[in-house]
Design a protein around this motif. Structure first.
Motif, PDB file in Angstrom:
ATOM      1  N   PHE A 169       0.842  -1.192   0.000  1.00 58.62           N
ATOM      2  CA  PHE A 169       0.000   0.000   0.000  1.00 58.62           C
ATOM      3  C   PHE A 169       0.878   1.243   0.000  1.00 58.62           C
ATOM      4  CE2 PHE A 169       0.688  -1.366   4.346  1.00 58.62           C
ATOM      5  CZ  PHE A 169       0.972  -0.211   5.049  1.00 58.62           C
ATOM      6  N   ASP A 170       0.281   2.383  -0.368  1.00 62.74           N
ATOM      7  CA  ASP A 170       1.067   3.617  -0.461  1.00 62.74           C
ATOM      8  C   ASP A 170       0.988   4.401   0.844  1.00 62.74           C
ATOM      9  OD1 ASP A 170      -1.420   4.875  -0.428  1.00 62.74           O
ATOM     10  OD2 ASP A 170      -1.456   5.225  -2.584  1.00 62.74           O
ATOM     11  N   ASN A 172      -0.714   6.796   1.623  1.00 63.29           N
ATOM     12  CA  ASN A 172      -2.092   7.174   1.969  1.00 63.29           C
ATOM     13  C   ASN A 172      -2.918   5.965   2.389  1.00 63.29           C
ATOM     14  OD1 ASN A 172      -1.743   9.979   1.337  1.00 63.29           O
ATOM     15  ND2 ASN A 172      -1.855   9.427  -0.831  1.00 63.29           N
ATOM     16  N   ARG A 174      -3.570   3.348   0.721  1.00 69.01           N
ATOM     17  CA  ARG A 174      -4.344   2.764  -0.368  1.00 69.01           C
ATOM     18  C   ARG A 174      -3.641   1.505  -0.871  1.00 69.01           C
ATOM     19  NH1 ARG A 174      -9.406   4.736  -0.028  1.00 69.01           N
ATOM     20  NH2 ARG A 174      -9.284   6.954   0.507  1.00 69.01           N
ATOM     21  N   VAL A 176      -2.214  -1.228  -3.214  1.00 65.23           N
ATOM     22  CA  VAL A 176      -1.798  -1.213  -4.625  1.00 65.23           C
ATOM     23  C   VAL A 176      -1.519  -2.623  -5.140  1.00 65.23           C
ATOM     24  CG1 VAL A 176      -0.859   1.118  -4.467  1.00 65.23           C
ATOM     25  CG2 VAL A 176       0.636  -0.824  -3.995  1.00 65.23           C
ATOM     26  N   GLN A 193      -6.882  -0.134  -4.135  1.00 69.44           N
ATOM     27  CA  GLN A 193      -7.271   1.268  -3.893  1.00 69.44           C
ATOM     28  C   GLN A 193      -8.176   1.449  -2.672  1.00 69.44           C
ATOM     29  OE1 GLN A 193      -5.846   3.912  -5.385  1.00 69.44           O
ATOM     30  NE2 GLN A 193      -4.589   2.273  -6.282  1.00 69.44           N
ATOM     31  N   ARG A 194      -8.443   0.379  -1.960  1.00 72.03           N
ATOM     32  CA  ARG A 194      -9.190   0.515  -0.708  1.00 72.03           C
ATOM     33  C   ARG A 194      -8.216   0.840   0.425  1.00 72.03           C
ATOM     34  NH1 ARG A 194     -14.572  -3.016  -0.474  1.00 72.03           N
ATOM     35  NH2 ARG A 194     -15.051  -3.065  -2.695  1.00 72.03           N
ATOM     36  N   ASN A 195      -8.733   1.487   1.466  1.00 68.10           N
ATOM     37  CA  ASN A 195      -7.903   1.838   2.616  1.00 68.10           C
ATOM     38  C   ASN A 195      -7.653   0.583   3.444  1.00 68.10           C
ATOM     39  OD1 ASN A 195      -6.941   2.784   5.174  1.00 68.10           O
ATOM     40  ND2 ASN A 195      -7.673   4.807   4.630  1.00 68.10           N
ATOM     41  N   TYR A 198      -9.141  -0.109   7.030  1.00 65.00           N
ATOM     42  CA  TYR A 198     -10.530  -0.529   7.227  1.00 65.00           C
ATOM     43  C   TYR A 198     -10.653  -2.027   7.453  1.00 65.00           C
ATOM     44  CZ  TYR A 198     -11.853   4.145   5.558  1.00 65.00           C
ATOM     45  OH  TYR A 198     -11.996   5.500   5.416  1.00 65.00           O
TER      46      TYR A 198
END
Length: 613
Positions: A169-170, A172, A174, A176, A193-195, A198
């Motif tokens: 993930f990046d 932010n 998100r 990838v 692209q989901r957080n 969560y």
């Protein structure tokens, strides 16, 4: 630096390695030497360069603000492009220490290139050599690209085939990239692209977020570490799993990414919990309780302790709850073990728990167990001591220290034989014989509001009072003798026999710490013993008053003949005063001293005793 030395120096610099010495002499005529102190800026980014520099001595860094590209030292050049263009510089150059450089300005260099063909040819030869090196590097890069594609293909195969969940993930948060194991763990095939936060419970999300934020704040710090906390993942279908994981950071200033690798550990935790349960149960079955008596057993010749053994014999075959009272260190735990060993439950566990040694917020879980997630840190189901003791006996030592808010739950176990683990609505039935012990007056404790009176009466079905060691007569010597044999063997020391003086010392001491204190003193005595002898007077604390010690010293004193006459005179004077100088007859001084009246009269005369007027 002298010119001839400078020419030799430049000939070794790679940029001028193909230039003749004559041309180098022409070059340095219009060049200048400059010095810079530590942290002086030599070239500033975004400024238009007009000179090239050769480091004569010292050290510089090439950088953009805090980001460092390179370190240059003696014989290396920087700013070469300023010789052929007037563009802004892409980086800054700062002196790390005092540095001397040779500064070659563009205008002088270009004029010399036009006038000195030797310089031009030499510099051109170097540039051609560098170009050829670049071609070679380019060929290597092409080969490396193919190798990189092959490595990338292998890496992709490893990621996709890994049993562990791999999530990238990046900054932010998100997502990838995910592998199939991650999709299964997240219960989502379209997580890109989901957080990622969560998919965690609140505590795990805070841990991951804090690690990433720390790495973003400190750009120089890298992350490649094991996550200390268990990570709880909540899938899209609300399935919760416990995982251990690692997190690492990669990328550059422009783009930063994080790789999270998670491994499900629920099966391992369940297996470990079962192993721990069986291990604890096996430990409770061992024939060892060393804390109080070091396996010396119950020694009882004194009538008070004989009465305790008689009570043990009567109550052991029953399932009655027993309350053992006694001072600290008297052997209450040994009595509980004796009851268990003489009962029908002797082949089942005897489980001990010290109610005063466990923090109040943990004792309920320790006694009754808990369900996973019942409180922070409850990462798996836990079986409590009552379940461990099922079909056996539980010994609740220091029962008076049990928190009062937990006492109703214990009362329920005694009355109904059932309890609910912490965080569970499931009722568990157990068959446990309860033996409790205390050094407190529980009835007074109840009157003070610190113990439930109904629990006291439930526990006090069959009370046993263990006498203090000082009240057990010669038992102290018998116990000490067994302990001496045990410690002597353990420490490979000569066996010590108790003398009559030793026994007298042992029996005259108050023993506030009872059997436990005796054990500690005997162990110390064996350690310091020499040639098989022990001086108990030097080891046992003497808590008698100064008056008692003075009296003992007087009793041990040897009197001279003169001192004896003085004492006899004082004694006769004392009795004469008490009898008002009546020598003979009933209640007279002679009768009190058990002497004939004529003998006493002779002594009065010989000692020069005269009746005061």
């Amino acid at each position: 630096m002298p010119n001839h030395n400078l020419v030799d120096f430049l000939s070794k610099v790679s940029f001028f390695s193909e230039v003749s010495k004559q041309s180098l002499e022409n070059l340095i005529v219009n060049s200048s030497e400059e010095s810079f102190r530590k942290n002086d800026t030599i070239i500033a980014k975004e400024t238009i360069g007009d000179s090239m520099y050769v480091i004569i001595n010292g050290e510089v860094k090439v950088h953009d603000k805090e980001h460092q590209y390179d370190i240059l030292t003696e014989g290396e050049c920087f700013g070469e492009y300023a010789l052929i263009d007037n563009k802004k510089r892409s980086a800054s150059v700062t002196a790390i220490e005092r540095t001397d450089v040779l500064k070659i300005e563009r205008e002088d260099f270009l004029n010399l290139m036009s006038a000195d063909s030797g310089l031009a040819q030499g510099v051109l030869a170097v540039m051609i050599k560098r170009h050829r090196e670049l071609d070679t590097i380019q060929e290597r890069l092409s080969t490396s690209k193919l190798e990189l594609e092959l490595v990338s293909s292998k890496m992709n195969g490893l990621i996709q085939g890994a049993m562990d969940a791999i999530i990238m993930f990046d900054r932010n948060f998100r997502i990838v990239l995910t592998n199939p194991s991650a999709n299964k763990l997240l219960e989502n095939d379209d997580a890109l692209q989901r957080n990622i936060l969560y998919f965690f419970d609140e505590e795990s999300a805070e841990v991951i977020e804090s690690l990433v934020n720390e790495a973003e704040t400190n750009t120089t710090k890298t992350i490649n570490s094991f996550i200390p906390n268990i990570v709880k993942v909540i899938g899209s279908n609300e399935t919760e799993t416990l995982n251990e994981g690692t997190i690492s950071k990669f990328g550059n200033e422009t783009e930063t990414f994080y790789t999270l690798i998670l491994r499900n550990i629920e099966e391992r935790i369940e297996a470990e919990d079962q192993i721990n349960f069986l291990t604890k149960q096996a430990q409770y079955l061992k024939e060892e309780i060393k804390e109080l008596t070091n396996d010396y057993g119950i020694v009882a010749e004194d009538v008070k302790m004989q009465n305790v053994l008689s009570l043990i014999k009567h109550v052991a075959p029953t399932n009655a709850t027993v309350l053992i009272n006694g001072e600290t260190g008297t052997g209450k735990e040994l009595v509980s073990r004796a009851i268990h060993e003489a009962s029908d439950r002797k082949d089942k566990p005897l489980v001990r728990i010290n109610c005063g040694a466990i923090p109040a917020n943990l004792i309920e879980s320790e006694l009754f167990g808990h369900k996973k997630g019942a409180f922070t840190g409850a990462t798996a189901d836990r079986k409590g001591r009552f379940l461990l003791a099922d079909k056996g006996t539980i010994f609740l030592d220091e029962i008076g220290e049990m928190p009062i808010d937990l006492q109703p739950k214990l009362l329920r176990v005694i009355q109904e034989g059932e309890f609910d683990p912490v965080g569970s609505s499931e009722t568990i039935k157990v068959d446990v014989r309860i033996i409790a012990a205390t050094h407190r007056d529980l009835l007074q404790h109840a009157a003070d509001g610190k113990f439930r009176e109904d629990l006291y009466y439930r526990l006090n079905v069959f009370p046993i009072e263990v006498p203090a060691l000082r009240d057990r007569g010669k038992d102290v010597c018998l116990i000490a003798d067994q302990m001496i044999k045990g410690f002597s063997k353990k420490m490979n020391k000569p066996l010590v026999d108790l003398s009559e003086t030793d026994k007298s010392v042992l029996m005259s001491y108050h023993w506030p710490g009872n059997v436990r204190e005796l054990q500690n003193l005997i162990e110390r005595a064996i350690i310091v013993s020499k040639d098989g002898t022990i001086k108990f007077k030097d080891i046992i604390p003497d808590k008698r008053s100064d008056k008692e010690l003075s009296q003992e010293q007087q009793e041990d004193k040897i009197y001279t003949a003169k001192e004896l006459l003085t004492l006899e005179k004082e004694n006769i004077l004392k009795v004469l005063k008490q009898t008002r100088w009546k020598i003979s007859g009933k209640n007279g001084a002679a009768e009190r001293l058990q002497l004939p009246a004529t003998t006493l009269a002779s002594k009065i005369k010989a000692l020069g005793i005269e009746r005061p007027i």
